[in-house]
Write an enzyme that holds these catalytic residues in place. Structure first.
Site: not given
Ligand SMILES: *Cc1c(COP(=O)(O)O)cnc(C)c1O
Length: 377
Positions: A46, A98, A170, A195
């Site tokens: 961890r 998001y 982000d 993604k």
């Molecule tokens: C999918 C997504 C998230 C969240 O990520 P997870 O891996 O699904 O927890 C956060 N920000 C954006 C822009 C996303 O497309």
């Protein structure tokens, strides 16, 4: 080293002991110590794991940061960043953030007295106006999901500096291949690596990079304390994804530009959202702050019924949530990714029932266009 080379030669490469070209998967929880309190660098996975560490190192290099961190999901990364704040603090956020981030702020962290305001951050003056005495951070998503709104990151950097705020970005939609927010004044950049970075619809993960050793220490303390770490197998998958991130993004960009051009000429499509189009309000800023426009296009099919029809007719676009994969994905945000956002709020943001979002893959662009064309007829 340029970005594409960093993706191959950056971070920790291979295994010194055996010469293995790929970083080994250290499937281990604990590590033998030479004497009590004298570990050889790792104690417990961890706190730190060599495979995860190799991934975290390349992420820091790609984002030009001091340190990188890998989490079990994008949301785990975002939650950990929010843990930097205290009860009573206030955060100014991009309004079409998001859906999961919206839910985290409005249904979880609100209970811990973390206050927030949603602002259309594509207007810097709105950001300044929303800053309160207890504001401690700016949280920016650009391009946004699903309307691809663009926020000027250098401007956000100036505002953050002036008001002594933490600037968090982000960067999921742009990826470090196209956009490096730390270079534009951000303190923390984060990703849903589920993604584009993973890129193959086979791993859920989150990544972040910070611009200072002080933030690195604080994030590591939170990561180790709250425990949302990424496992070694998934860390390895992300490193493999990163090796082809550059060529995938270029292929995706190429296909996306072609699809945008096609959609522009289709009479059944009312509004198209894609920052690569000169008609997009954020086009000039996107061009200035990123080297590519990304692989997401949204368009309005008029109504929910038309959207459903198109979705049922396409062959090469998989009807699924998520984005950023080698296969093209199609979705109706109002019914899927953004269903957790109340209907009146969706209407305010412009996320209509007929809005379709496409995440363009690396198939042959002509097949994608033919497919979409027959679905739109
Ligand atoms: C999918 C997504 C998230 C969240 O990520 P997870 O891996 O699904 O927890 C956060 N920000 C954006 C822009 C996303 O497309």
């Amino acid at each position: 080293m340029r970005t594409k080379t960093k993706m191959i030669h950056g971070g920790v490469t291979g295994d010194e002991k055996t010469g293995a070209v790929s970083v080994p998967i250290y499937q281990v929880s604990t590590y033998q110590q030479d004497s009590a309190g004298n570990p050889r660098g790792y104690e417990y996975s961890r706190t730190g794991n060599p495979t995860r560490h190799a991934l975290e190192t390349v992420v820091a290099e790609l984002e030009n940061g001091a340190s990188g961190f890998a989490f079990g999901s994008g949301m785990a990364a975002i939650t950990s960043v929010m843990m930097l704040l205290d009860a009573g603090d206030h955060i100014v956020m991009t309004d079409d953030v998001y859906g999961g981030t919206y839910r985290l702020m409005t249904s979880v962290l609100n209970r811990f007295n973390l206050d927030h305001s949603y602002v259309d951050t594509s207007y810097p003056e709105h950001v300044e106006a929303a800053i309160q005495e207890n504001t401690k951070a700016l949280y920016i998503e650009t391009p946004t999901n699903p309307l691809l709104k663009i926020t000027d990151l250098a401007k956000m950097g100036e505002i953050a500096k002036k008001h002594d705020l933490l600037l968090i970005v982000d960067n999921t939609f742009a990826t470090p291949y196209w956009q490096q927010p730390l270079n534009l004044g951000a303190d923390i950049v984060l990703h849903s690596a589920t993604k584009f970075i993973g890129g193959h619809s086979d791993v859920v993960a989150g990544l972040l990079a910070v611009n200072s050793d002080d933030l690195a220490e604080r994030i590591h303390f939170i990561q180790n304390s709250t425990g949302g770490v990424l496992g070694s197998q998934d860390s390895w998958l992300l490193m493999r994804g990163i090796k082809t991130l550059g060529i995938r993004m270029e292929a995706i960009e190429h296909n996306t530009a072609k699809l945008a051009e096609f959609l522009q000429g289709d009479e059944n499509v009312t509004t198209i959202y894609y920052p690569g189009l000169p008609s997009h309000r954020g086009h000039d800023i996107a061009k200035r702050q990123a080297t590519g426009f990304g692989g997401i296009i949204s368009f309005d099919a008029g109504c929910g019924g038309s959207a459903d029809k198109i979705l049922s007719r396409v062959n090469y676009f998989t009807l699924a949530e998520s984005l950023g994969a080698v296969e093209s994905l199609i979705s109706v945000p109002a019914k899927m990714t953004h269903a957790s956002i109340p209907a009146d709020r969706r209407a305010e943001l412009g996320i209509t029932d007929g809005l379709i979002r496409i995440s363009v893959g690396i198939e042959d662009a002509d097949d994608l266009i033919e497919d979409l064309s027959q679905a739109l007829e």
